[in-house]
Write an enzyme that holds these catalytic residues in place. Structure first.
Site, PDB file in Angstrom:
ATOM      1  N   THR A 264       0.821  -1.204   0.000  1.00 53.77           N
ATOM      2  CA  THR A 264       0.000   0.000   0.000  1.00 53.77           C
ATOM      3  C   THR A 264       0.862   1.263   0.000  1.00 53.77           C
ATOM      4  OG1 THR A 264      -1.423   1.302   1.476  1.00 53.77           O
ATOM      5  CG2 THR A 264      -0.130  -0.395   2.514  1.00 53.77           C
ATOM      6  N   ASP A 265       0.314   2.341  -0.560  1.00 51.40           N
ATOM      7  CA  ASP A 265       1.018   3.637  -0.500  1.00 51.40           C
ATOM      8  C   ASP A 265       1.108   4.156   0.933  1.00 51.40           C
ATOM      9  OD1 ASP A 265      -1.675   4.294  -0.137  1.00 51.40           O
ATOM     10  OD2 ASP A 265      -1.734   5.820  -1.713  1.00 51.40           O
ATOM     11  N   GLU A 266       0.319   3.564   1.849  1.00 51.22           N
ATOM     12  CA  GLU A 266       0.322   4.078   3.234  1.00 51.22           C
ATOM     13  C   GLU A 266       1.662   3.866   3.926  1.00 51.22           C
ATOM     14  OE1 GLU A 266      -3.303   3.346   5.427  1.00 51.22           O
ATOM     15  OE2 GLU A 266      -4.448   3.154   3.567  1.00 51.22           O
TER      16      GLU A 266
ATOM     17  N   TYR B 127      -1.363  -0.322  11.173  1.00 51.84           N
ATOM     18  CA  TYR B 127      -1.579  -1.032   9.896  1.00 51.84           C
ATOM     19  C   TYR B 127      -0.429  -0.763   8.934  1.00 51.84           C
ATOM     20  CZ  TYR B 127      -3.162  -1.610   5.060  1.00 51.84           C
ATOM     21  OH  TYR B 127      -3.215  -1.940   3.724  1.00 51.84           O
TER      22      TYR B 127
ATOM     23  N   LYS C 181       2.525  -3.246   7.375  1.00 53.08           N
ATOM     24  CA  LYS C 181       2.727  -3.467   5.930  1.00 53.08           C
ATOM     25  C   LYS C 181       4.166  -3.094   5.539  1.00 53.08           C
ATOM     26  CE  LYS C 181       0.222  -4.587   3.163  1.00 53.08           C
ATOM     27  NZ  LYS C 181      -0.083  -5.969   2.673  1.00 53.08           N
TER      28      LYS C 181
ATOM     29  N   PRO D 152     -20.545   9.048   9.071  1.00 53.65           N
ATOM     30  CA  PRO D 152     -19.476   9.627   9.894  1.00 53.65           C
ATOM     31  C   PRO D 152     -18.287  10.091   9.056  1.00 53.65           C
ATOM     32  CG  PRO D 152     -19.447   7.223  10.064  1.00 53.65           C
ATOM     33  CD  PRO D 152     -20.587   7.573   9.158  1.00 53.65           C
TER      34      PRO D 152
HETATM   35  P1  NAD Z   1      -9.422  -7.606   3.038  1.00 57.29           P
HETATM   36  O1  NAD Z   1      -9.352  -7.268   4.495  1.00 57.29           O
HETATM   37  O2  NAD Z   1     -10.678  -7.376   2.282  1.00 57.29           O
HETATM   38  O3  NAD Z   1      -9.033  -9.147   2.823  1.00 57.29           O
HETATM   39  C1  NAD Z   1      -7.990  -9.769   3.513  1.00 57.29           C
HETATM   40  C2  NAD Z   1      -8.119 -11.276   3.300  1.00 57.29           C
HETATM   41  O4  NAD Z   1      -7.006 -11.916   3.963  1.00 57.29           O
HETATM   42  C3  NAD Z   1      -9.390 -11.878   3.902  1.00 57.29           C
HETATM   43  O5  NAD Z   1      -9.978 -12.778   2.978  1.00 57.29           O
HETATM   44  C4  NAD Z   1      -8.884 -12.623   5.133  1.00 57.29           C
HETATM   45  O6  NAD Z   1      -9.683 -13.744   5.473  1.00 57.29           O
HETATM   46  C5  NAD Z   1      -7.483 -13.025   4.692  1.00 57.29           C
HETATM   47  N1  NAD Z   1      -6.568 -13.262   5.820  1.00 57.29           N
HETATM   48  C6  NAD Z   1      -6.335 -12.450   6.884  1.00 57.29           C
HETATM   49  N2  NAD Z   1      -5.453 -13.023   7.722  1.00 57.29           N
HETATM   50  C7  NAD Z   1      -5.083 -14.203   7.165  1.00 57.29           C
HETATM   51  C8  NAD Z   1      -4.193 -15.242   7.550  1.00 57.29           C
HETATM   52  N3  NAD Z   1      -3.493 -15.176   8.686  1.00 57.29           N
HETATM   53  N4  NAD Z   1      -4.085 -16.324   6.751  1.00 57.29           N
HETATM   54  C9  NAD Z   1      -4.803 -16.432   5.609  1.00 57.29           C
HETATM   55  N5  NAD Z   1      -5.673 -15.483   5.201  1.00 57.29           N
HETATM   56  C10 NAD Z   1      -5.808 -14.374   5.964  1.00 57.29           C
HETATM   57  O7  NAD Z   1      -8.199  -6.813   2.383  1.00 57.29           O
HETATM   58  P2  NAD Z   1      -8.104  -6.115   0.955  1.00 57.29           P
HETATM   59  O8  NAD Z   1      -8.658  -4.750   1.050  1.00 57.29           O
HETATM   60  O9  NAD Z   1      -8.598  -7.051  -0.060  1.00 57.29           O
HETATM   61  O10 NAD Z   1      -6.513  -5.960   0.831  1.00 57.29           O
HETATM   62  C11 NAD Z   1      -5.729  -7.012   0.255  1.00 57.29           C
HETATM   63  C12 NAD Z   1      -4.265  -6.589   0.265  1.00 57.29           C
HETATM   64  O11 NAD Z   1      -4.101  -5.395  -0.487  1.00 57.29           O
HETATM   65  C13 NAD Z   1      -3.729  -6.289   1.658  1.00 57.29           C
HETATM   66  O12 NAD Z   1      -2.416  -6.794   1.738  1.00 57.29           O
HETATM   67  C14 NAD Z   1      -3.748  -4.773   1.730  1.00 57.29           C
HETATM   68  O13 NAD Z   1      -2.733  -4.293   2.606  1.00 57.29           O
HETATM   69  C15 NAD Z   1      -3.451  -4.404   0.293  1.00 57.29           C
HETATM   70  N6  NAD Z   1      -3.979  -3.104  -0.162  1.00 57.29           N
HETATM   71  C16 NAD Z   1      -5.283  -2.784   0.058  1.00 57.29           C
HETATM   72  C17 NAD Z   1      -5.784  -1.567  -0.428  1.00 57.29           C
HETATM   73  C18 NAD Z   1      -7.231  -1.188  -0.269  1.00 57.29           C
HETATM   74  O14 NAD Z   1      -7.618  -0.085  -0.648  1.00 57.29           O
HETATM   75  N7  NAD Z   1      -8.091  -2.065   0.251  1.00 57.29           N
HETATM   76  C19 NAD Z   1      -4.925  -0.696  -1.113  1.00 57.29           C
HETATM   77  C20 NAD Z   1      -3.582  -1.072  -1.311  1.00 57.29           C
HETATM   78  C21 NAD Z   1      -3.133  -2.281  -0.836  1.00 57.29           C
HETATM   79  P1  TYD Z   2     -10.536   4.019   4.757  1.00 51.13           P
HETATM   80  O1  TYD Z   2     -11.549   3.564   3.775  1.00 51.13           O
HETATM   81  O2  TYD Z   2     -10.556   3.430   6.138  1.00 51.13           O
HETATM   82  O3  TYD Z   2      -9.105   3.818   4.071  1.00 51.13           O
HETATM   83  P2  TYD Z   2      -7.629   4.306   4.574  1.00 51.13           P
HETATM   84  O4  TYD Z   2      -7.715   4.795   5.962  1.00 51.13           O
HETATM   85  O5  TYD Z   2      -6.840   3.054   4.473  1.00 51.13           O
HETATM   86  O6  TYD Z   2      -7.225   5.373   3.613  1.00 51.13           O
HETATM   87  O7  TYD Z   2     -10.654   5.583   4.899  1.00 51.13           O
HETATM   88  C1  TYD Z   2     -10.532   6.444   3.776  1.00 51.13           C
HETATM   89  C2  TYD Z   2     -10.587   7.878   4.283  1.00 51.13           C
HETATM   90  O8  TYD Z   2     -11.914   8.117   4.792  1.00 51.13           O
HETATM   91  C3  TYD Z   2      -9.653   8.154   5.459  1.00 51.13           C
HETATM   92  O9  TYD Z   2      -9.160   9.487   5.337  1.00 51.13           O
HETATM   93  C4  TYD Z   2     -10.533   8.045   6.690  1.00 51.13           C
HETATM   94  C5  TYD Z   2     -11.876   8.510   6.177  1.00 51.13           C
HETATM   95  N1  TYD Z   2     -13.076   7.878   6.808  1.00 51.13           N
HETATM   96  C6  TYD Z   2     -14.099   8.680   7.306  1.00 51.13           C
HETATM   97  O10 TYD Z   2     -14.033   9.925   7.252  1.00 51.13           O
HETATM   98  N2  TYD Z   2     -15.197   8.057   7.846  1.00 51.13           N
HETATM   99  C7  TYD Z   2     -15.300   6.706   7.934  1.00 51.13           C
HETATM  100  O11 TYD Z   2     -16.315   6.190   8.464  1.00 51.13           O
HETATM  101  C8  TYD Z   2     -14.236   5.899   7.420  1.00 51.13           C
HETATM  102  C9  TYD Z   2     -14.303   4.396   7.485  1.00 51.13           C
HETATM  103  C10 TYD Z   2     -13.139   6.535   6.843  1.00 51.13           C
END
Ligand code: NAD
Ligand code: TYD
Length: 357
Positions: free
Chosen positions: A138-140, A163, A167, A218
């Site tokens: 992630t970019d985070e 988090y 990562k 929220p």
């Molecule tokens: P998610 O929370 O929707 O899914 C995570 C999955 O991992 C779930 O199916 C969960 O059951 C599985 N999991 C968790 N712990 C586990 C373990 N110990 N063993 C096996 N499986 C396990 O997450 P997501 O949003 O789909 O993100 C997927 C990846 O992409 C993550 O690594 C996240 O850091 C990265 N990512 C997410 C975003 C985003 O916007 N959601 C952006 C950039 C990168």
């Molecule tokens: P989120 O979807 O949790 O992603 P991330 O924190 O990984 O970027 O949140 C996106 C943005 O929205 C973040 O600046 C936090 C804000 N946010 C709210 O303002 N209200 C909410 O209920 C949530 C879940 C996020």
């Protein structure tokens, strides 16, 4: 551009989550000759309903298990002759990491180390002619930007939440395995994703869900934090590109050049849903409630994606206008999915499909 790598047997971790399931659906449609093994322990965020389209495909196998279980990982790598690992499994929600960081370190740091170590041993045992390990990150990990500038692959890691720190820990191990063992790693760092199967604890699906239910929306702090949004299908295509064309050892940022202030995105979703739900103009905006800010809330993320575009030719295909409209339509058409993931009833699905463990 380096030689194209053709995956034959892929271990996808976390393939029942939001991005992992979108990736499997995308990848299996375009790579019919490739075997896909999905290792997921099904936390609250994992949902096999997302994979209904592939579950009867003989090239697909689901294994319920934990990435921290080294013996299981080693067994799967050997018995499936895995030549590719795409590692999505993670604890992924910043707010949960603030109240309970421990599981984030276990899954995101230790889990990554177990996968790296078992994959390295498997490769060094000579089981397959070529290998790739792709770390989805992630970019985070880069921390927070001010009002100008972009994250490049050279930006120093400066994570601010448990988090993002976990990562970054995983990413540093990936780097170390490449430098120390010459292990063929790839590391992608993507901006915020949106699209179908997004768990409604994250901003966009939570807002859609609450608007439909006429619940308060929220918005943290002043609502002026900025996120850079990419459709999950564009992310899936980018991962496939990096897997096949990326240079081992390299990191690639992935983003859509699509920055939005949180309040603007919430207003947009409110207005689109006023129309789609035939509510009076402005009705949904009245649900917006400014709440206490998230501790350590990163102000702005913005990705410079020129490396992946220049080296590998990847670009997003979705405009945000199209992507957000389709996403809202998907949630409206899949209210049963939302009810199930928010009630926890989906957990029964595994038992119905696969019986007891
Ligand atoms: P998610 O929370 O929707 O899914 C995570 C999955 O991992 C779930 O199916 C969960 O059951 C599985 N999991 C968790 N712990 C586990 C373990 N110990 N063993 C096996 N499986 C396990 O997450 P997501 O949003 O789909 O993100 C997927 C990846 O992409 C993550 O690594 C996240 O850091 C990265 N990512 C997410 C975003 C985003 O916007 N959601 C952006 C950039 C990168
Ligand atoms: P989120 O979807 O949790 O992603 P991330 O924190 O990984 O970027 O949140 C996106 C943005 O929205 C973040 O600046 C936090 C804000 N946010 C709210 O303002 N209200 C909410 O209920 C949530 C879940 C996020």
């Amino acid at each position: 551009m380096p030689d194209t790598f053709i995956p034959r047997a892929v271990l996808v971790t976390g393939g029942a989550g939001f991005i992992g399931s979108n990736f499997i659906n995308h990848f299996m449609a375009g790579n019919p000759g490739c075997r896909v093994v999905n290792l997921d322990c099904l936390t609250y965020a994992g949902n096999l309903e997302n994979l209904k389209g592939v579950e009867n495909n003989p090239a697909y196998r689901f294994v319920r298990g934990d990435i921290c279980d080294a013996a299981l990982v080693a067994k799967l790598l050997a018995e499936e002759k895995i030549d590719t690992v795409v590692h999505f499994a993670a604890e992924s929600h910043v707010d949960r990491s603030i109240t309970g960081p421990e599981i984030f370190v276990r899954t995101n740091v230790l889990g990554t180390q177990v996968l790296l170590e078992e994959s390295r041993r498997h490769r060094e045992a000579g089981a397959v002619p070529a290998f790739r390990y792709l770390q989805v990150s992630t970019d985070e990990v880069y921390g927070s930007l001010g009002s100008t500038g972009y994250f490049t692959e050279e930006t120093p890691l400066a994570p601010n939440s448990p988090y993002s720190a976990s990562k970054a820990g995983g990413d540093l191990l990936v780097r170390a395995y490449h430098e120390t063992y010459g292990f063929p790693t790839l590391n992608t760092r993507c901006s915020n994703n949106y699209g179908p199967y997004h768990f409604p604890e994250k901003l966009i699906p939570l807002m859609i869900h609450n608007i439909i239910a006429r619940k308060p929306l929220p918005v943290y702090g002043d609502g002026l934090n900025v996120r850079d949004w990419l459709h999950v299908k564009d992310h899936s295509a980018a991962i496939e590109t990096v897997l096949k064309q990326g240079r081992p050892g390299a990191t690639y940022n992935i983003g859509g050049n699509n920055e939005w202030k949180n309040i603007d995105i919430v207003n947009l979703v409110c207005d689109l849903l006023d129309m789609k739900l035939e509510r009076a103009p402005g009705e949904n905006r009245r649900l917006i409630t400014f709440v206490k800010d998230r501790p350590g809330h990163d102000r702005r993320y913005a990705i410079d994606a020129s490396k992946i575009k220049g080296e590998l030719g990847w670009e997003p295909s979705y405009t945000f206008e199209r992507g957000i409209a389709e996403t809202i339509d998907w949630y409206l058409a899949n209210q049963e999915w939302v009810r199930e993931v928010t009630s926890g009833a989906y957990r029964d699905y595994y038992e119905k499909q696969y019986g007891e463990r």
